[in-house]
Design a protein around this motif. Structure first.
Motif, PDB file in Angstrom:
ATOM      1  N   GLY A 183       0.846  -0.948   0.085  1.00 28.41           N
ATOM      2  CA  GLY A 183       0.238  -0.194  -0.072  1.00 28.41           C
ATOM      3  C   GLY A 183       0.997   1.146  -0.160  1.00 28.41           C
ATOM      4  N   SER A 184      -0.013   2.619   0.569  1.00 27.73           N
ATOM      5  CA  SER A 184       0.607   3.686   0.282  1.00 27.73           C
ATOM      6  C   SER A 184       0.316   4.549   0.984  1.00 27.73           C
ATOM      7  CB  SER A 184       0.699   4.097  -0.698  1.00 27.73           C
ATOM      8  OG  SER A 184       0.714   3.538  -2.499  1.00 27.73           O
ATOM      9  N   LEU A 185       1.517   6.477   1.518  1.00 29.97           N
ATOM     10  CA  LEU A 185       1.193   6.647   2.585  1.00 29.97           C
ATOM     11  C   LEU A 185       1.901   7.967   1.829  1.00 29.97           C
ATOM     12  CD1 LEU A 185       0.680   4.775   6.212  1.00 29.97           C
ATOM     13  CD2 LEU A 185      -0.645   5.644   4.906  1.00 29.97           C
ATOM     14  N   ARG A 186       0.940   8.928   2.278  1.00 26.74           N
ATOM     15  CA  ARG A 186       1.398  10.135   2.064  1.00 26.74           C
ATOM     16  C   ARG A 186       1.573  10.980   3.362  1.00 26.74           C
ATOM     17  NH1 ARG A 186       0.889  15.482  -1.416  1.00 26.74           N
ATOM     18  NH2 ARG A 186      -1.026  15.980   0.140  1.00 26.74           N
ATOM     19  N   LEU A 187       2.779  11.176   4.086  1.00 24.90           N
ATOM     20  CA  LEU A 187       3.280  11.783   5.015  1.00 24.90           C
ATOM     21  C   LEU A 187       3.501  13.432   4.964  1.00 24.90           C
ATOM     22  CD1 LEU A 187       5.809   9.991   7.382  1.00 24.90           C
ATOM     23  CD2 LEU A 187       3.014   9.344   6.717  1.00 24.90           C
ATOM     24  N   SER A 188       2.460  14.108   5.643  1.00 24.11           N
ATOM     25  CA  SER A 188       3.204  15.569   5.668  1.00 24.11           C
ATOM     26  C   SER A 188       3.831  16.179   6.958  1.00 24.11           C
ATOM     27  CB  SER A 188       1.487  16.486   5.470  1.00 24.11           C
ATOM     28  OG  SER A 188       1.354  15.738   4.190  1.00 24.11           O
ATOM     29  N   CYS A 189       4.741  17.089   6.817  1.00 19.60           N
ATOM     30  CA  CYS A 189       5.314  18.010   7.602  1.00 19.60           C
ATOM     31  C   CYS A 189       5.465  19.827   7.040  1.00 19.60           C
ATOM     32  CB  CYS A 189       6.844  17.171   7.834  1.00 19.60           C
ATOM     33  SG  CYS A 189       7.660  18.547   9.113  1.00 19.60           S
ATOM     34  N   ALA A 190       4.104  19.963   8.200  1.00 22.97           N
ATOM     35  CA  ALA A 190       4.093  21.552   8.249  1.00 22.97           C
ATOM     36  C   ALA A 190       5.259  22.297   9.403  1.00 22.97           C
ATOM     37  CB  ALA A 190       2.564  22.120   8.301  1.00 22.97           C
ATOM     38  N   VAL A 191       5.673  23.248   8.477  1.00 21.58           N
ATOM     39  CA  VAL A 191       6.483  24.189   9.523  1.00 21.58           C
ATOM     40  C   VAL A 191       6.446  25.381   9.596  1.00 21.58           C
ATOM     41  CG1 VAL A 191       9.067  24.595   9.603  1.00 21.58           C
ATOM     42  CG2 VAL A 191       8.682  22.430   8.565  1.00 21.58           C
ATOM     43  N   SER A 192       6.849  26.193  10.641  1.00 20.34           N
ATOM     44  CA  SER A 192       6.380  27.700  10.899  1.00 20.34           C
ATOM     45  C   SER A 192       7.361  28.068  12.242  1.00 20.34           C
ATOM     46  CB  SER A 192       4.621  26.788  11.694  1.00 20.34           C
ATOM     47  OG  SER A 192       4.920  26.393  13.391  1.00 20.34           O
ATOM     48  N   GLY A 193       7.039  29.180  12.252  1.00 24.06           N
ATOM     49  CA  GLY A 193       8.202  30.359  12.444  1.00 24.06           C
ATOM     50  C   GLY A 193       9.322  30.451  12.831  1.00 24.06           C
ATOM     51  N   THR A 194       9.974  30.003  11.144  1.00 24.66           N
ATOM     52  CA  THR A 194      10.738  30.274  10.189  1.00 24.66           C
ATOM     53  C   THR A 194      10.781  30.222   8.900  1.00 24.66           C
ATOM     54  OG1 THR A 194      13.269  29.552  10.693  1.00 24.66           O
ATOM     55  CG2 THR A 194      12.220  28.309  10.150  1.00 24.66           C
ATOM     56  N   LEU A 195      11.424  30.578   8.230  1.00 27.27           N
ATOM     57  CA  LEU A 195      11.413  30.615   6.733  1.00 27.27           C
ATOM     58  C   LEU A 195      11.696  29.295   6.076  1.00 27.27           C
ATOM     59  CD1 LEU A 195      11.381  32.668   4.495  1.00 27.27           C
ATOM     60  CD2 LEU A 195      13.348  33.183   4.626  1.00 27.27           C
TER      61      LEU A 195
END
Length: 119
Positions: free
Chosen positions: A16-28
């Motif tokens: 099977g498949s999965l997609r991970l996400s990582c949202a970054v805040s507080g910096t450029l």
């Protein structure tokens, strides 16, 4: 305060498949190299995939051809598309943001997201 928030983990069957996400805040975000690491029980944390601020990528041999890392600087987010998953991909996956400039090292980690590959 810099924050990295992963999402997208879960239980999936082999193949099977999965997609991970990582949202970054507080910096450029666009200035940072981003990486996905994983740690399985009883094992050391290992690099899975990385992408530079310029978009160059590299992968662990164990995931080449199956995983794809990408980034969207407009959304301050890095992704890990995982296809053809195997039981040995089971681990906690961590997002990392890294930048070394002007003698200063900035290194940040997310809290991790569990990926379990099992039938």
């Amino acid at each position: 305060q810099v924050q990295l928030v992963e999402s997208g983990g879960g239980l999936v069957q082999p193949g099977g498949s999965l997609r991970l996400s990582c949202a970054v805040s507080g910096t450029l975000f666009s200035l940072y190299a981003m990486g996905w690491y994983r740690q399985a029980p009883g094992k050391q944390r290992e690099l899975v995939a990385a992408i530079t601020s310029g978009g160059r990528t590299n992968y662990a041999d164990s995931v080449k051809g199956r995983f794809t890392i990408s980034r969207d600087n407009a959304k301050n987010t890095v992704y890990l598309q995982m296809d053809s998953l195997k039981p040995e991909d089971t681990a906690v996956y961590y997002c990392n943001a890294h930048r070394a400039a002007f003698g200063i090292l900035n290194d940040y980690w997310g809290q991790g997201t569990q990926v379990t590959v099992s039938s």
